[in-house]
Design a protein around this motif. Structure first.
Motif, PDB file in Angstrom:
ATOM      1  N   ASN A  12       1.063   0.224  -4.563  1.00 48.66           N
ATOM      2  CA  ASN A  12      -0.323  -0.002  -2.806  1.00 48.66           C
ATOM      3  C   ASN A  12       0.864   0.575  -2.176  1.00 48.66           C
ATOM      4  O   ASN A  12       2.337   0.572  -2.443  1.00 48.66           O
ATOM      5  CB  ASN A  12      -0.737  -1.002  -2.783  1.00 48.66           C
ATOM      6  N   GLU A  13       0.627   0.672  -0.542  1.00 48.59           N
ATOM      7  CA  GLU A  13       1.231   1.174  -0.057  1.00 48.59           C
ATOM      8  C   GLU A  13       2.427   0.642   0.948  1.00 48.59           C
ATOM      9  O   GLU A  13       3.158   1.140   1.547  1.00 48.59           O
ATOM     10  CB  GLU A  13       0.157   1.742   1.334  1.00 48.59           C
ATOM     11  N   GLU A  14       1.747  -0.671   0.574  1.00 48.63           N
ATOM     12  CA  GLU A  14       3.567  -1.301   0.392  1.00 48.63           C
ATOM     13  C   GLU A  14       4.412  -1.294  -0.066  1.00 48.63           C
ATOM     14  O   GLU A  14       5.806  -2.129  -0.084  1.00 48.63           O
ATOM     15  CB  GLU A  14       2.630  -2.956   1.346  1.00 48.63           C
TER      16      GLU A  14
END
Length: 65
Positions: A12-14
């Motif tokens: 994910n973007e994290e």
């Protein structure tokens, strides 16, 4: 998860990783890393690349402090 199923590695973007069945649609907010195979293959890959469990935003914030 079935040990004989084919999985893919998502991120994910994290910068957090997850295993996901190949036959399921990738959920919103996640993207395929292009790595797929047995559960063990995918787990080994995640162990190699996800060495810092902190979310990306926290890593960036701590780097500037």
């Amino acid at each position: 998860m079935d040990d004989n199923s084919v999985n893919q590695v998502l991120v994910n973007e994290e910068g957090q990783y997850s295993l996901w069945p190949m036959d399921k649609e990738v959920p919103a907010g996640w993207a395929s890393t292009g790595k797929s195979g047995s559960r063990q293959f995918c787990m080994d890959y995640v162990d190699q690349v996800w060495t810092d469990m902190r979310p990306r935003k926290l890593r960036e914030q701590m780097a500037t402090d």
